[in-house]
Design an enzyme around this catalytic site. Sequence first.
Site, short mmCIF file in Angstrom:
data_model
loop_
_atom_site.label_atom_id
_atom_site.label_comp_id
_atom_site.label_asym_id
_atom_site.label_seq_id
_atom_site.Cartn_x
_atom_site.Cartn_y
_atom_site.Cartn_z
N GLY A 1 0.74 -1.21 0.06
CA GLY A 1 -0.02 0.00 0.01
C GLY A 1 0.80 1.28 0.01
N GLY B 1 4.18 7.89 2.74
CA GLY B 1 5.15 6.82 2.56
C GLY B 1 4.72 5.60 1.73
N VAL C 1 3.85 1.48 2.28
CA VAL C 1 3.82 0.40 3.17
C VAL C 1 4.30 -0.95 2.54
CG1 VAL C 1 2.45 -0.81 4.87
CG2 VAL C 1 2.04 1.56 4.16
N LYS D 1 6.25 0.76 7.20
CA LYS D 1 6.20 2.08 6.39
C LYS D 1 7.50 2.74 6.13
CE LYS D 1 2.99 5.95 6.04
NZ LYS D 1 1.93 6.54 6.56
N ASP E 1 -6.95 13.27 10.00
CA ASP E 1 -7.18 12.49 8.59
C ASP E 1 -8.01 11.18 8.48
OD1 ASP E 1 -6.66 12.36 5.88
OD2 ASP E 1 -4.58 11.04 6.17
#
Length: 635
Positions: free
Chosen positions: A343, A348, A350, A365, A463
Amino acid sequence: MSYNCNNHSSVLTQHIKKKFKKDSDQHQIINSRHLYRPIMNPSTLEPRRDLPLHKIPELLAKITGTFSSTSDIKQSALIDRHEQIFERYSNDHQSLSVNDILRFCYDLSIEPDSYEVLLFCFLCRAKQMYLLTKDEFLLGLKTLGNHFDSFIDIRTILMNYNILLYEKEFYLWTYHYGLIDEQRCLTTQNAISLWRLFYSKAIEKPQILDQWLNYLENNTMNEIPKTITCDTWKIFPQFAKFIQLNGYKSYDDTEAWPCLFDGFVEYLSKSKLKALKLKLFHIEPELKYQKQGERSILGDINHISRSSTSLNHYNCTTGVLRLSDTKSYKFSLNDLIDYGIIGEGSFGTVCKMKHEKSGTMMAVKYIRSTADEQCQKQMLVELDIVMRENTCPHIIQFYGALLEEGDCWICMELMNTSLDYFYKFVYHKLNQFIPENILAYITFSTLQALDYMKSRWKIIHRDVKPSNILVSRTAIKLCDFGISGKLIDSITKTRDAGYRPYLPPERIDPMRATGDGYDVRSDVWSFGITIYEISTGYFPFRQWKSVFDQLQQIVEGPPLKLTIDRLSDDCKDFVNTCLNKDENQRPKYKQLLEHPFVQKANNLQQKENAIAYLSDIIDDLEKNTDTFQLCYYLP
């Protein structure tokens, strides 16, 4: 001589008809429908008595050809406004110097060395760095359009300007813009700065850009020339795309590439750590964090090159990996086996990795360095202290972190999938909907995590969205604190953090904010959007084409209401309460945790039912080999 009135009237009438026909042909009075009344009797000519006095100047202007339409008047006013802005900053009334541009940037609240300034200079078609002529400046304002009434409007338009159609022209212009004092080639240092600036915002950044710039900056063997030629600059995007699609090992130095690219590829091949990072080139950028296992959410990812052995022979910084209260290990990148990318987060990439000594599978990450090393070390110390105190079962577990060559590697608990992919699989692949008791359990779990962060760590998430809520067979957990911030008096003033589609009205339009900043009620709105989305299977707004669409729908549009019949009144009331456009009327976490809809999930039986449901869906998800659309907006 006798004077014949009738003959004179007849001649005058013919003259008027000819004049009228001629003016009509020239489109001078085509819209003046009241200019003449029909002449019923050609022998008589009656004067107009129905024309208002204030219309007479306009009529005369039309007859003489000097009439200006409304659009002409508006255009003239717009030009005057642009010239007023220019005169406000220009000292010599001919151009804007460095100091003039600095004052203009200050009023726009943007940094002079920002992407937005580079973009504006391109729209001006500026020929010289640090100087804008009057014609160039006025061209830039004209290109931005006539939709701004303040400096905030200009700043907003610049920050959301779609330049993709002119990307190639913008890129080539940037090179020539950077030339100073009649230089024929860019200095390497200026080229590095302009590459970094050009790809900092709207233009998709080549995946080798960071390595390329590091190569130019380090120059340990003094092999880098002092200048970058125009050919090297022009060919770089093509070179970067080639490496992304084929990998650096496919590069053939006998082909007609600039010599500088040969040195760069050799530089990469000598660093196995950088080769690991280049695995980014072999996977589609749409991959999202999804589930534990070897298969991606978009199908088989066997084309990802996985390591079968640990990353040996690196001079890595060591960190401490705390897997439990009784198990901890000193570790470096040498001790991790890479299983590929699973991902891409906010800041960043993952990867799925295995700690070789303990056999623990983790989500690691990788965050590219954006701060000095001392700041990063302090960040890791604070992160370690905070996350070691994590006793909330609904917050992702943090195992440890380390710094390597200025980059940060954060090791976390590995989950099966994200809520974003989970709900889309249920609604749009299985053609089902998530039951209300599961919605209540997801709501209860996430609220507990958000409340724990606020009450225990004095942090708001900033977020909240479905992709930052992770799902396993046994739990719902909140993740990605990459832009979370500690609060001062429970208030934060950073309005730019977060993913725009989930921002509340007071963060899109700061004039609506009643205080000096915003608090946890901003996250409550984002959470309301999230629960609305997983309750319906769609993002609740139509896809926005610009920030103005978002402003119109969220800030100026009617309040968003969840009205689906299959959901209970408690469920609908909870979501609609979170989506109150007045932040002062929006409840905080403690109050929401007491809501009847949330309390439905606060018992052991409901937890067991939810775990059984999650496990069944994840089983189906892991058996799925088909792909399907991942972006769903309101139809």
